[in-house]
Write a protein that holds these residues in place. Sequence first.
Motif, PDB file in Angstrom:
ATOM      1  N   ALA A 507      24.532  17.570  68.173  1.00  0.00           N
ATOM      2  CA  ALA A 507      25.160  17.370  66.858  1.00  0.00           C
ATOM      3  C   ALA A 507      25.291  18.656  66.040  1.00  0.00           C
ATOM      4  CB  ALA A 507      24.376  16.329  66.064  1.00  0.00           C
ATOM      5  N   PRO A 508      25.875  19.714  66.598  1.00  0.00           N
ATOM      6  CA  PRO A 508      26.028  20.941  65.801  1.00  0.00           C
ATOM      7  C   PRO A 508      27.128  20.799  64.754  1.00  0.00           C
ATOM      8  CG  PRO A 508      27.095  21.206  67.925  1.00  0.00           C
ATOM      9  CD  PRO A 508      26.415  19.864  67.963  1.00  0.00           C
ATOM     10  N   ARG A 509      26.916  21.367  63.566  1.00  0.00           N
ATOM     11  CA  ARG A 509      27.945  21.378  62.535  1.00  0.00           C
ATOM     12  C   ARG A 509      27.723  22.561  61.608  1.00  0.00           C
ATOM     13  NH1 ARG A 509      23.390  17.918  62.760  1.00  0.00           N
ATOM     14  NH2 ARG A 509      22.784  17.137  60.711  1.00  0.00           N
ATOM     15  N   ILE A 510      28.772  22.880  60.841  1.00  0.00           N
ATOM     16  CA  ILE A 510      28.736  23.998  59.894  1.00  0.00           C
ATOM     17  C   ILE A 510      28.546  23.457  58.490  1.00  0.00           C
ATOM     18  CG2 ILE A 510      30.079  25.879  58.878  1.00  0.00           C
ATOM     19  CD1 ILE A 510      31.422  26.282  61.570  1.00  0.00           C
ATOM     20  N   LEU A 511      27.637  24.092  57.736  1.00  0.00           N
ATOM     21  CA  LEU A 511      27.377  23.708  56.362  1.00  0.00           C
ATOM     22  C   LEU A 511      27.855  24.802  55.409  1.00  0.00           C
ATOM     23  CD1 LEU A 511      23.721  22.282  56.495  1.00  0.00           C
ATOM     24  CD2 LEU A 511      25.865  21.013  56.565  1.00  0.00           C
ATOM     25  N   ALA A 512      28.606  24.398  54.393  1.00  0.00           N
ATOM     26  CA  ALA A 512      29.033  25.308  53.318  1.00  0.00           C
ATOM     27  C   ALA A 512      29.716  26.563  53.854  1.00  0.00           C
ATOM     28  CB  ALA A 512      27.843  25.687  52.436  1.00  0.00           C
ATOM     29  N   ASP A 513      30.364  26.455  54.990  1.00  0.00           N
ATOM     30  CA  ASP A 513      31.119  27.559  55.609  1.00  0.00           C
ATOM     31  C   ASP A 513      30.244  28.745  56.011  1.00  0.00           C
ATOM     32  OD1 ASP A 513      33.560  26.216  55.248  1.00  0.00           O
ATOM     33  OD2 ASP A 513      33.735  26.972  53.200  1.00  0.00           O
ATOM     34  N   LYS A 514      28.909  28.625  55.874  1.00  0.00           N
ATOM     35  CA  LYS A 514      28.049  29.781  56.154  1.00  0.00           C
ATOM     36  C   LYS A 514      26.911  29.471  57.123  1.00  0.00           C
ATOM     37  CE  LYS A 514      27.021  30.442  51.811  1.00  0.00           C
ATOM     38  NZ  LYS A 514      26.414  31.030  50.577  1.00  0.00           N
ATOM     39  N   HIS A 515      26.442  28.252  57.138  1.00  0.00           N
ATOM     40  CA  HIS A 515      25.208  27.940  57.853  1.00  0.00           C
ATOM     41  C   HIS A 515      25.476  26.990  59.028  1.00  0.00           C
ATOM     42  CE1 HIS A 515      23.779  29.659  54.173  1.00  0.00           C
ATOM     43  NE2 HIS A 515      24.086  28.580  53.466  1.00  0.00           N
ATOM     44  N   LEU A 516      24.551  26.987  59.955  1.00  0.00           N
ATOM     45  CA  LEU A 516      24.607  26.055  61.082  1.00  0.00           C
ATOM     46  C   LEU A 516      23.478  25.038  60.946  1.00  0.00           C
ATOM     47  CD1 LEU A 516      25.184  28.404  64.182  1.00  0.00           C
ATOM     48  CD2 LEU A 516      26.861  26.938  63.033  1.00  0.00           C
ATOM     49  N   LYS A 517      23.802  23.797  61.260  1.00  0.00           N
ATOM     50  CA  LYS A 517      22.791  22.752  61.309  1.00  0.00           C
ATOM     51  C   LYS A 517      22.977  21.985  62.614  1.00  0.00           C
ATOM     52  CE  LYS A 517      20.655  19.130  58.483  1.00  0.00           C
ATOM     53  NZ  LYS A 517      19.324  19.768  58.529  1.00  0.00           N
ATOM     54  N   PHE A 518      21.882  21.777  63.321  1.00  0.00           N
ATOM     55  CA  PHE A 518      21.958  21.071  64.595  1.00  0.00           C
ATOM     56  C   PHE A 518      20.567  20.583  64.969  1.00  0.00           C
ATOM     57  CE2 PHE A 518      21.502  25.617  65.294  1.00  0.00           C
ATOM     58  CZ  PHE A 518      20.478  25.730  66.211  1.00  0.00           C
ATOM     59  N   ASP A 519      20.496  19.736  65.974  1.00  0.00           N
ATOM     60  CA  ASP A 519      19.227  19.296  66.542  1.00  0.00           C
ATOM     61  C   ASP A 519      19.062  19.941  67.908  1.00  0.00           C
ATOM     62  OD1 ASP A 519      18.987  17.723  64.330  1.00  0.00           O
ATOM     63  OD2 ASP A 519      19.242  15.812  65.370  1.00  0.00           O
ATOM     64  N   ILE A 520      17.818  20.090  68.332  1.00  0.00           N
ATOM     65  CA  ILE A 520      17.570  20.510  69.707  1.00  0.00           C
ATOM     66  C   ILE A 520      16.592  19.522  70.342  1.00  0.00           C
ATOM     67  CG2 ILE A 520      18.028  22.972  69.374  1.00  0.00           C
ATOM     68  CD1 ILE A 520      14.985  23.406  69.267  1.00  0.00           C
ATOM     69  N   GLU A 521      16.713  19.411  71.651  1.00  0.00           N
ATOM     70  CA  GLU A 521      15.851  18.490  72.387  1.00  0.00           C
ATOM     71  C   GLU A 521      15.251  19.203  73.592  1.00  0.00           C
ATOM     72  OE1 GLU A 521      16.138  14.240  74.757  1.00  0.00           O
ATOM     73  OE2 GLU A 521      17.422  14.584  73.007  1.00  0.00           O
ATOM     74  N   GLU A 522      13.951  19.015  73.773  1.00  0.00           N
ATOM     75  CA  GLU A 522      13.236  19.609  74.905  1.00  0.00           C
ATOM     76  C   GLU A 522      12.242  18.567  75.430  1.00  0.00           C
ATOM     77  OE1 GLU A 522      10.571  23.610  75.477  1.00  0.00           O
ATOM     78  OE2 GLU A 522       9.854  22.064  74.105  1.00  0.00           O
ATOM     79  N   ASN A 523      12.433  18.169  76.670  1.00  0.00           N
ATOM     80  CA  ASN A 523      11.542  17.186  77.310  1.00  0.00           C
ATOM     81  C   ASN A 523      11.335  15.950  76.439  1.00  0.00           C
ATOM     82  OD1 ASN A 523      11.155  18.913  79.528  1.00  0.00           O
ATOM     83  ND2 ASN A 523       9.464  19.965  78.491  1.00  0.00           N
ATOM     84  N   GLY A 524      12.439  15.446  75.879  1.00  0.00           N
ATOM     85  CA  GLY A 524      12.380  14.222  75.091  1.00  0.00           C
ATOM     86  C   GLY A 524      11.969  14.396  73.655  1.00  0.00           C
ATOM     87  N   CYS A 525      11.594  15.610  73.250  1.00  0.00           N
ATOM     88  CA  CYS A 525      11.213  15.884  71.851  1.00  0.00           C
ATOM     89  C   CYS A 525      12.414  16.456  71.109  1.00  0.00           C
ATOM     90  CB  CYS A 525      10.037  16.860  71.812  1.00  0.00           C
ATOM     91  SG  CYS A 525       9.478  17.240  70.141  1.00  0.00           S
ATOM     92  N   ARG A 526      12.842  15.793  70.040  1.00  0.00           N
ATOM     93  CA  ARG A 526      14.041  16.207  69.285  1.00  0.00           C
ATOM     94  C   ARG A 526      13.621  16.674  67.891  1.00  0.00           C
ATOM     95  NH1 ARG A 526      19.833  13.056  69.153  1.00  0.00           N
ATOM     96  NH2 ARG A 526      20.788  14.183  67.398  1.00  0.00           N
ATOM     97  N   VAL A 527      14.144  17.847  67.484  1.00  0.00           N
ATOM     98  CA  VAL A 527      13.776  18.458  66.202  1.00  0.00           C
ATOM     99  C   VAL A 527      15.027  18.997  65.519  1.00  0.00           C
ATOM    100  CG1 VAL A 527      12.377  20.210  65.052  1.00  0.00           C
ATOM    101  CG2 VAL A 527      11.511  19.113  67.119  1.00  0.00           C
ATOM    102  N   GLY A 528      15.100  18.865  64.193  1.00  0.00           N
ATOM    103  CA  GLY A 528      16.213  19.402  63.429  1.00  0.00           C
ATOM    104  C   GLY A 528      16.095  20.900  63.202  1.00  0.00           C
ATOM    105  N   CYS A 529      17.251  21.567  63.154  1.00  0.00           N
ATOM    106  CA  CYS A 529      17.290  23.033  62.975  1.00  0.00           C
ATOM    107  C   CYS A 529      18.282  23.405  61.894  1.00  0.00           C
ATOM    108  CB  CYS A 529      17.709  23.728  64.277  1.00  0.00           C
ATOM    109  SG  CYS A 529      16.625  23.462  65.674  1.00  0.00           S
ATOM    110  N   ILE A 530      17.991  24.503  61.200  1.00  0.00           N
ATOM    111  CA  ILE A 530      18.914  25.115  60.258  1.00  0.00           C
ATOM    112  C   ILE A 530      18.968  26.602  60.554  1.00  0.00           C
ATOM    113  CG2 ILE A 530      17.102  25.373  58.510  1.00  0.00           C
ATOM    114  CD1 ILE A 530      20.761  24.647  57.679  1.00  0.00           C
ATOM    115  N   ALA A 531      20.165  27.157  60.642  1.00  0.00           N
ATOM    116  CA  ALA A 531      20.350  28.588  60.903  1.00  0.00           C
ATOM    117  C   ALA A 531      21.185  29.163  59.767  1.00  0.00           C
ATOM    118  CB  ALA A 531      21.033  28.805  62.255  1.00  0.00           C
TER     119      ALA A 531
END
Length: 578
Positions: A507-531
């Motif tokens: 679910a990657p998407r762009i926020l406010a034309d400057k930032h990235l927001k997405f989730d990552i998943e590793e071995n069934g563990c899913r966590v939200g990310c902000i870049a």
Amino acid sequence: MQPVNLRKWLLRAEEPDEEGIVQLSQELNIQKLTAQALILRGIVNKEQGIEFLRANLSALPDPDLLPDMTIACARLEKALVQGEKIAVHGDYDVDGITGCTLFVETLRAFGGQVEYHIPLRLKDGYGLSADAIRHAHEHGCSIILSVDCGVSAQVEADFASELGLDLIITDHHQPPDHLPVCHALVNPQLTSGTSPWKDLSGVGVAFFVLIALRRRLRENGYFSTRKEPDLRQGLDLVALGTIADIVPLGGINRLLVRSGLQLLEAGTRPGIAALKRVADVKQVTSGVVGFRLAPRLNAAGRLEDAALGVKLLLGDDPQDIEPLAEMLDGFNRDRQKIEQQTLLEAISQVEKLDQPDRYSLVLSSPNWHSGVIGIVASRLVERYHRPTVLIAFENGLGKGSARSISGFHLYQALSRSAEPLAGFGGHAMAAGLSIAEENLDDFKVAFEAAARSQLSATDLLPMLYHDGEVALSSFNLSVLKELEMLNPYGVGNPQPAFISRNCQVLAPRILADKHLKFDIEENGCRVGCIAFGQAGKFDQLGGDVDLLYRPGINQWRGKESVQLQVVDFRASGCCNDE
């Protein structure tokens, strides 16, 4: 020259052994992840861990160990006892503003007659002002007390002496070969190489002067007929100036800032409360101080009169304070606009360089505002990872601000490049200079030679440091709240950062034309990310990625969750870092 996009990921220090991590974890009753982060910061045994985590003010060293401290305090005591007038001379950055405020309000609380002066950046320039010294003399002052400036002021010190003024210099900048002749010179840089004092800010030095002075007054019975001030109430100023001056937040500074942040959070000082309101600050952290509060105080000195910042911090009348805070907020917005225009012009100059393989950047323009070039120099260091000097010229004379990279000591480099300069001063990572326009080309050559003698091509590749490779499942709210005990974060005590590899992006998407927001998943563990600020890398989110991130707690609608602040990411397996 193109921006540097590739960054090398390196473990913060030598990899700790598992046995040492387990032992420290058990001794301190903390999670292994926290113990690992502590060891990578040089906290390797129980005693060091307890001292670091408690950060108790009782661990502060004896201020009389600083050079000339007893001489300075004896003279200030005499002035207080005999009712002599004292003139405090600060500087126009946040460190100088807070240091000046701390001296003025505390010496007045001691019963002193105190006035103050902050130089105008565009009119007076950096350092002690001869006009201010003359003004102090004409207004009956017998002492000039500097804060965050003066260690290079040989001419001004001589002038003060000629007028019969006792000059007490308190400073933390690198001293020149020849020191000014004055009544006392309190500077931690004059202590031995193993001294714990080296990293104090200007306001930090001022705080220790006041601790030593209060003790002397107490021992001599001065407070038998008057109330003794609680110096801890000034630690909000110490924290504000120390964080803003980007000095290391370990050792003594950690003790001061940790206590000071609590006062800043409480907002008991009316000027701080007003500043928090205009900056829309809900919770105070070292990052909030550095990016929200300090810039608004700094903007006064950059564009107008830094004395407005002192007036705000000293004030207690809402009818005066609220308009002042609004004014500083307006200056900050103006500063941001000027800064952005200067940055674009500087980038254009870099892109047109006929030597794209330069190890340093020296840029100049008669159109630049000298109040913002330091900030822009920092932006260029982030973009190109080169020691950078920006110079604003007016009528053939230039004021310059320099910023550095790891491994390049700016003050030493400027010392080796000093012949074309009219003057310079500063630290390892930040400095200021003055130069005549006809000497600019000679300085560019000398500074580039200094950079090439001190740096290798590898040094020009940015390095991102982390605290180890971990599985996403290692993080939960309990672990993250314990990691927060390592606060306050800053230079010398960075926020813990970790690596996770081979993560699936969702679910990657762009926020406010400057930032990235997405989730990552590793071995069934899913966590939200902000870049933050990485929207331009959206196309690189396809496939599995490796991430370097700072874990934290996201609060949304009353709920807490794990969130990763992504510092850097790349396709899995594309690089092998050491």
